[in-house]
Design an enzyme around this catalytic site. Structure first.
Site, PDB file in Angstrom:
ATOM      1  N   ASP A  94       0.832  -1.200   0.000  1.00 51.00           N
ATOM      2  CA  ASP A  94       0.000   0.000   0.000  1.00 51.00           C
ATOM      3  C   ASP A  94       0.868   1.251   0.000  1.00 51.00           C
ATOM      4  OD1 ASP A  94      -2.009  -1.744   0.138  1.00 51.00           O
ATOM      5  OD2 ASP A  94      -2.716  -1.201   2.138  1.00 51.00           O
ATOM      6  N   PHE A 107       2.138   1.921  -3.369  1.00 52.83           N
ATOM      7  CA  PHE A 107       1.050   2.414  -4.206  1.00 52.83           C
ATOM      8  C   PHE A 107       0.807   3.892  -3.911  1.00 52.83           C
ATOM      9  CE2 PHE A 107      -3.315   3.400  -5.268  1.00 52.83           C
ATOM     10  CZ  PHE A 107      -3.475   2.801  -6.513  1.00 52.83           C
ATOM     11  N   ASP A 108       0.742   4.215  -2.617  1.00 50.58           N
ATOM     12  CA  ASP A 108       0.492   5.604  -2.234  1.00 50.58           C
ATOM     13  C   ASP A 108       1.598   6.524  -2.741  1.00 50.58           C
ATOM     14  OD1 ASP A 108      -1.838   4.911  -1.082  1.00 50.58           O
ATOM     15  OD2 ASP A 108      -1.095   4.902   0.977  1.00 50.58           O
ATOM     16  N   SER A 134     -12.617   6.303   1.455  1.00 44.37           N
ATOM     17  CA  SER A 134     -11.457   5.626   2.045  1.00 44.37           C
ATOM     18  C   SER A 134     -10.768   6.616   2.973  1.00 44.37           C
ATOM     19  CB  SER A 134     -10.523   5.108   0.965  1.00 44.37           C
ATOM     20  OG  SER A 134     -10.170   6.153   0.134  1.00 44.37           O
ATOM     21  N   LEU A 135      -9.715   6.188   3.609  1.00 40.87           N
ATOM     22  CA  LEU A 135      -9.063   7.050   4.595  1.00 40.87           C
ATOM     23  C   LEU A 135      -7.777   7.613   4.015  1.00 40.87           C
ATOM     24  CD1 LEU A 135      -9.442   4.696   7.671  1.00 40.87           C
ATOM     25  CD2 LEU A 135     -10.427   6.987   7.489  1.00 40.87           C
ATOM     26  N   GLU A 143      -8.496   3.570  16.954  1.00 42.77           N
ATOM     27  CA  GLU A 143      -8.962   2.193  16.759  1.00 42.77           C
ATOM     28  C   GLU A 143      -7.959   1.398  15.943  1.00 42.77           C
ATOM     29  OE1 GLU A 143     -12.476   2.628  14.417  1.00 42.77           O
ATOM     30  OE2 GLU A 143     -13.448   3.868  15.933  1.00 42.77           O
ATOM     31  N   LYS A 167      -6.793  -0.601  12.728  1.00 40.90           N
ATOM     32  CA  LYS A 167      -7.155  -0.641  11.315  1.00 40.90           C
ATOM     33  C   LYS A 167      -7.057  -2.115  10.901  1.00 40.90           C
ATOM     34  CE  LYS A 167      -6.460   1.698   6.945  1.00 40.90           C
ATOM     35  NZ  LYS A 167      -6.504   0.538   6.083  1.00 40.90           N
ATOM     36  N   ASP A 173      -7.106  -5.405   8.739  1.00 41.20           N
ATOM     37  CA  ASP A 173      -6.632  -5.619   7.377  1.00 41.20           C
ATOM     38  C   ASP A 173      -7.468  -6.696   6.696  1.00 41.20           C
ATOM     39  OD1 ASP A 173      -5.148  -5.195   5.182  1.00 41.20           O
ATOM     40  OD2 ASP A 173      -3.329  -6.166   5.902  1.00 41.20           O
ATOM     41  N   ARG A 190     -17.513  -2.577  -0.704  1.00 41.06           N
ATOM     42  CA  ARG A 190     -17.255  -1.163  -0.959  1.00 41.06           C
ATOM     43  C   ARG A 190     -17.358  -0.836  -2.447  1.00 41.06           C
ATOM     44  NH1 ARG A 190     -12.305   1.084  -1.737  1.00 41.06           N
ATOM     45  NH2 ARG A 190     -12.246   3.338  -1.678  1.00 41.06           N
ATOM     46  N   GLU A 200     -15.257  -4.292   8.802  1.00 37.36           N
ATOM     47  CA  GLU A 200     -14.273  -5.024   8.019  1.00 37.36           C
ATOM     48  C   GLU A 200     -14.519  -6.522   8.170  1.00 37.36           C
ATOM     49  OE1 GLU A 200     -12.318  -2.901   6.492  1.00 37.36           O
ATOM     50  OE2 GLU A 200     -10.436  -3.899   5.991  1.00 37.36           O
ATOM     51  N   TYR A 244     -16.877  -0.898  12.673  1.00 38.51           N
ATOM     52  CA  TYR A 244     -16.166   0.288  13.147  1.00 38.51           C
ATOM     53  C   TYR A 244     -16.910   1.596  12.915  1.00 38.51           C
ATOM     54  CZ  TYR A 244     -14.636   0.114   8.271  1.00 38.51           C
ATOM     55  OH  TYR A 244     -14.600   0.032   6.909  1.00 38.51           O
ATOM     56  N   LYS A 297      -9.947   8.981  14.777  1.00 36.62           N
ATOM     57  CA  LYS A 297     -11.189   9.638  14.347  1.00 36.62           C
ATOM     58  C   LYS A 297     -11.596  10.706  15.345  1.00 36.62           C
ATOM     59  CE  LYS A 297     -12.921   5.341  12.364  1.00 36.62           C
ATOM     60  NZ  LYS A 297     -13.830   4.203  12.482  1.00 36.62           N
ATOM     61  N   LYS A 310      -0.441   4.049   9.169  1.00 34.91           N
ATOM     62  CA  LYS A 310      -0.080   2.691   8.755  1.00 34.91           C
ATOM     63  C   LYS A 310       1.206   2.256   9.448  1.00 34.91           C
ATOM     64  CE  LYS A 310      -1.842   0.996   5.280  1.00 34.91           C
ATOM     65  NZ  LYS A 310      -2.474   1.000   4.047  1.00 34.91           N
ATOM     66  N   CYS A 334       9.786 -25.944 -20.496  1.00 35.37           N
ATOM     67  CA  CYS A 334       9.937 -26.401 -19.116  1.00 35.37           C
ATOM     68  C   CYS A 334      11.420 -26.530 -18.766  1.00 35.37           C
ATOM     69  CB  CYS A 334       9.234 -27.750 -18.956  1.00 35.37           C
ATOM     70  SG  CYS A 334       9.508 -28.468 -17.331  1.00 35.37           S
ATOM     71  N   CYS A 345      12.039 -30.495 -18.296  1.00 33.88           N
ATOM     72  CA  CYS A 345      11.911 -31.537 -19.321  1.00 33.88           C
ATOM     73  C   CYS A 345      11.902 -30.993 -20.746  1.00 33.88           C
ATOM     74  CB  CYS A 345      10.645 -32.360 -19.082  1.00 33.88           C
ATOM     75  SG  CYS A 345       9.142 -31.480 -19.496  1.00 33.88           S
ATOM     76  N   CYS A 351       3.763 -26.770 -17.201  1.00 34.08           N
ATOM     77  CA  CYS A 351       4.376 -27.762 -18.083  1.00 34.08           C
ATOM     78  C   CYS A 351       3.311 -28.839 -18.287  1.00 34.08           C
ATOM     79  CB  CYS A 351       5.622 -28.357 -17.441  1.00 34.08           C
ATOM     80  SG  CYS A 351       6.157 -29.848 -18.302  1.00 34.08           S
ATOM     81  N   CYS A 392       7.613 -35.508 -16.976  1.00 33.35           N
ATOM     82  CA  CYS A 392       8.435 -34.385 -16.512  1.00 33.35           C
ATOM     83  C   CYS A 392       8.965 -34.737 -15.116  1.00 33.35           C
ATOM     84  CB  CYS A 392       7.580 -33.119 -16.486  1.00 33.35           C
ATOM     85  SG  CYS A 392       8.437 -31.715 -15.789  1.00 33.35           S
TER      86      CYS A 392
HETATM   87  S1  IVH Z   1     -13.273   4.129   9.104  1.00 28.34           S
HETATM   88  C1  IVH Z   1     -14.787   6.996   5.791  1.00 28.34           C
HETATM   89  N1  IVH Z   1     -12.175   2.455  10.763  1.00 28.34           N
HETATM   90  O1  IVH Z   1      -9.704   0.956   5.979  1.00 28.34           O
HETATM   91  C2  IVH Z   1     -13.829   5.932   6.053  1.00 28.34           C
HETATM   92  N2  IVH Z   1     -11.896   2.058   8.438  1.00 28.34           N
HETATM   93  O2  IVH Z   1      -9.350   3.277   3.501  1.00 28.34           O
HETATM   94  C3  IVH Z   1     -14.413   5.007   7.008  1.00 28.34           C
HETATM   95  N3  IVH Z   1     -10.643   0.012   7.917  1.00 28.34           N
HETATM   96  O3  IVH Z   1     -11.528   0.070   3.396  1.00 28.34           O
HETATM   97  C4  IVH Z   1     -13.456   4.036   7.386  1.00 28.34           C
HETATM   98  N4  IVH Z   1     -10.292  -0.620   9.995  1.00 28.34           N
HETATM   99  O4  IVH Z   1     -12.585  -0.845   5.494  1.00 28.34           O
HETATM  100  C5  IVH Z   1     -12.364   2.765   9.469  1.00 28.34           C
HETATM  101  N5  IVH Z   1     -11.283   1.048  12.368  1.00 28.34           N
HETATM  102  C6  IVH Z   1     -11.487   1.340  11.088  1.00 28.34           C
HETATM  103  C7  IVH Z   1     -10.993   0.548  10.034  1.00 28.34           C
HETATM  104  C8  IVH Z   1     -11.212   0.939   8.710  1.00 28.34           C
HETATM  105  C9  IVH Z   1     -10.107  -0.926   8.719  1.00 28.34           C
HETATM  106  C10 IVH Z   1     -10.581  -0.013   6.438  1.00 28.34           C
HETATM  107  C11 IVH Z   1     -11.860   0.317   5.752  1.00 28.34           C
HETATM  108  C12 IVH Z   1     -11.467   0.972   4.457  1.00 28.34           C
HETATM  109  C13 IVH Z   1     -10.049   1.341   4.674  1.00 28.34           C
HETATM  110  C14 IVH Z   1      -9.928   2.839   4.628  1.00 28.34           C
END
Ligand code: IVH
Length: 678
Positions: free
Chosen positions: A29, A32-33, A78-79, A107, A109, A111, A130, A173, A225, A288, A312, A406, A409, A424, A430
């Site tokens: 991730d 990617f970011d 997403s966050l 809280e 996060k 996975d 989602r 999740e 959550y 939050k 993260k 292969c 073989c 193969c 083989c």
């Molecule tokens: S709050 C408006 N709380 O993280 C965003 N998300 O990019 C609301 N995730 O796919 C998300 N744990 O499924 C929130 N304690 C948590 C979370 C959580 C995992 C995931 C969520 C989303 C991604 C956020």
């Protein structure tokens, strides 16, 4: 510059597809970011190249064609991600600059994969993924199999104190705990299938299965959550989650209210230690703003709320050098590129090899021998290469060429439709496929023949003494004893082990044959259903697909196996050697219900009554027709007879439902002493 922008967009789109559609991400991730941030920066500097379809305008999608698409009443955002406490500090300063001092909730996060559940009058009516944030897939039937998701809420509806609103959505999740993930991957590898790279992909993949009975066995779990909706009867996020817990949702206890950046930092540090002992994967924390009215004031951007941020945890990664790439051929013929690395310590262990999955991934990463490469270990079992440090690339390096033939073989490799791997096709000639199949045949859960490690099998094969599994039964002590590191005693043990293996029951023999996709449990169900090899070999795909655990793909694989004349020859010779091709009196899948008397009553959603009866017997239990003093359980479905129910209650017989029963026989857990249905 336009070219660079286009190239980045294409790269990000490819990664999005891997992540959301194939559930097989190839970069982390964080990487990617970083790519996304690079693109956003270039686009901001060169607005003339803007494109409404640029990945910077999208958050990706997990939509697939097989489910009904449903529009979310409120978008699933997403966050914003941060990777340092410094960045969390920026978030806190921004929030407090706008609205003054506030309370935060920190809280885990989780996975896994996001889900939105809709409840109407206390009943679960819809579960939607989602998707692209605006619309998602309706996966209600699959979600209903997850025990942590209440189908009917506890307590009363609003306006009772703390009661649930008549209509609301709750988000959370879906996760796959490590234990279930490992069990699933072992089964997949046993059946010659690719293991899932991590629990997140396994959870997302499972949720998209077509057969909810298979989903039920995957051991998925869930944490909620956040409540979604306007006019919720709460002032704070904390309060709403506590109420949701009371309605029967699984809400984590690992949340804390924090009042300053210092407190947030301390809790993040505490969790970063503690999370290593958790039975499920977490990839960070979410911070939050607690007050719902302040959340509303802060609002959201197109992509993410401005009242929350994700922190993260650093993935465990290390930089090392790629020394060489080997292409190994497994027993199913799949060709896997394996990286040989300069040894490096990662998450406490020395890593020398890493998986490179397939040709597509090598091309995507553009990794070359001699490159400095990043190796990462997440929730995965095998470390993987996630990126290349291009600045350190040696001048003379050349792209890695995936072989067309292969490496073992020389047969021309094939790539089947929808498969990322090369195979193969030379199954019966083989060498690594032959020795791999023999190693599988003798393995502990199969024929359990001791003393035949891969090396010895390789030697016997090289000597021309072992060409297929049936040859094992003609091995003589004099053939084996002269081999290096063996001798008379080992040879005797091997021959004795082979001789004793003719007693191995049919279900294990079936597993030992190594039919693609037929793992241990599937073999047991097939043995119980057909009771003998001849009936199994003669079965058509339709009949095969009726067996528990067997879907169309497995049915095709079984039919193809028995149509192959070389396989037919091997089976004939195994039969002559006395190997068990008939099931004994009773075939048990497990003995988890041994000695238990069970009464079935009512009608069931996922299985017919006959199927349930068969499962009771296959797991060692006894079907009883009427509730009596010695009844251990009443397995109750819909429209259960009131007399049976009353009698069970009077006698204190635990009453269990279909889901609970399936959990018992699939997880082979200890039996509960209390029913949980009524
Ligand atoms: S709050 C408006 N709380 O993280 C965003 N998300 O990019 C609301 N995730 O796919 C998300 N744990 O499924 C929130 N304690 C948590 C979370 C959580 C995992 C995931 C969520 C989303 C991604 C956020």
């Amino acid at each position: 510059m336009e070219k660079k922008i286009r190239q980045l967009r294409q790269e990000l789109k490819a990664h999005n597809h891997k992540y959301y559609i194939e559930n097989a991400p190839e970069i982390s991730d964080a990487q990617f970011d970083r790519l996304l941030a690079e693109l956003a920066e270039l686009e901001a500097a060169h607005p003339q190249f803007d494109d409404p379809n640029s990945p910077t305008h999208r958050v990706g999608s997990d939509l697939s064609n097989a489910f009904e698409t449903v529009k979310h009443r409120l978008p699933m955002l997403s966050l914003a991600n941060t990777y340092s406490i410094g960045e969390v500090g920026e978030f806190v300063r921004r929030v407090e600059g706008e609205v003054g001092e506030v309370e935060y909730v920190c809280e885990l996060k989780f996975d896994g994969t996001a889900i939105s559940l809709r409840y109407s009058r206390g009943e679960l009516v819809r579960a939607v993924t989602r998707g692209d944030g605006v619309q998602g897939d309706d996966v209600t039937e699959n979600v209903k199999t997850i025990h942590a998701v209440p189908l009917r809420l506890a307590g009363e509806g609003f306006p009772a104190k703390g009661g649930w609103p008549a209509e609301f959505e709750i988000r959370g999740e879906i996760i796959m705990p490590f234990a279930a993930f490992e069990r699933l991957n072992t089964e997949r590898m046993d059946a010659g299938e690719m293991p899932f790279a991590n629990p997140r992909n396994a959870a997302a993949g499972s949720l998209k299965l077509q057969d909810s009975r298979v989903v039920a066995r995957r051991g998925l779990d869930n944490f909620m959550y956040g409540l979604a909706g306007e006019n919720l009867p709460f002032a704070t996020h904390w309060e709403s989650l506590e109420a949701a817990r009371g309605w029967g949702f699984q809400v984590s206890n690992l949340m804390r209210r924090c009042y300053s950046l210092e407190e947030i930092e301390a809790y993040v540090a505490e969790i970063d230690e503690l999370r290593r002992g958790l039975p499920y994967a977490t990839d960070g924390m979410v911070i939050k703003v607690n007050s719902l009215s302040v959340q509303k004031r802060l609002g959201a951007t197109a992509k993410s709320p401005r009242w929350a941020v994700a922190y993260k945890f650093a993935a465990e990664s290390a930089l090392t050098r790629l020394l060489s790439v080997e292409f190994s051929v497994g027993r199913t013929g799949a060709v896997t590129p394996v990286a040989n690395l300069e040894p490096v310590v990662l998450a406490g262990t020395v890593v020398k090899r890493a998986s490179m999955h397939n040709a597509d991934q090598i091309a995507l990463l553009d990794v070359r021998v001699g490159d400095a490469v990043w190796v990462e270990k997440g929730g995965e079992i095998i470390p993987k290469i996630t990126g290349v440090e291009l600045s350190e690339r040696p001048a003379e390096s050349k792209p890695i060429e995936f072989p067309t033939v292969c490496p073992a073989c020389g047969a021309e490799l094939v790539r089947y439709e929808g498969e990322a791997r090369h195979f193969c096709p030379n199954q019966n000639h083989c060498p690594p496929q032959i020795t791999g199949r023999i190693a599988h045949f003798v393995s502990r859960k199969a024929m359990d023949i001791e003393g035949l490690g891969e090396e010895t099998i390789g030697l016997l094969y090289a000597q021309g003494l072992l060409d297929d599994v049936a040859d094992l039964y003609s091995l003589q002590i004099d053939d084996i004893a002269p081999l290096p590191r063996l001798g008379e005693k080992s040879a005797e043990n091997i021959v004795e082990g082979v001789r004793a293996s003719v007693e191995v029951p049919f279900a294990r023999v079936l597993y030992a044959l190594g039919i693609r996709f037929v793992g241990e449990t599937t073999a047991k169900y097939l043995a119980a259903h057909f009771r003998g090899l001849d009936a199994l070999a003669a079965a058509g795909e339709e009949e095969l697909a009726q067996v528990e655990e067997v879907g169309a793909k497995i049915a095709v694989s079984i039919r193809e196996y028995f149509e192959n004349t070389e396989n037919q020859g091997i089976i004939e010779r195994l039969k002559e050697a006395g190997v068990q091709f008939e099931a004994a009196e009773r075939v048990l899948v497990s003995d988890v219900l041994a000695g238990k008397n069970i009464v079935i009553s009512g009608s069931f959603e996922g299985h017919s009554r006959d199927e349930l009866k068969e499962m009771i017997e296959l797991n060692g239990g006894k079907n009883q027709s009427a509730v009596a003093a010695n009844t251990d359980y009443l397995l109750a479905g819909k429209k259960i007879g009131p007399a049976k129910l009353a009698k069970a209650r009077k006698l204190g017989v635990p009453i269990i439902g279909e889901e609970e029963f399936i959990t018992i026989v699939t997880k082979k857990d200890k039996i509960p002493t209390q029913g949980t249905l009524f």
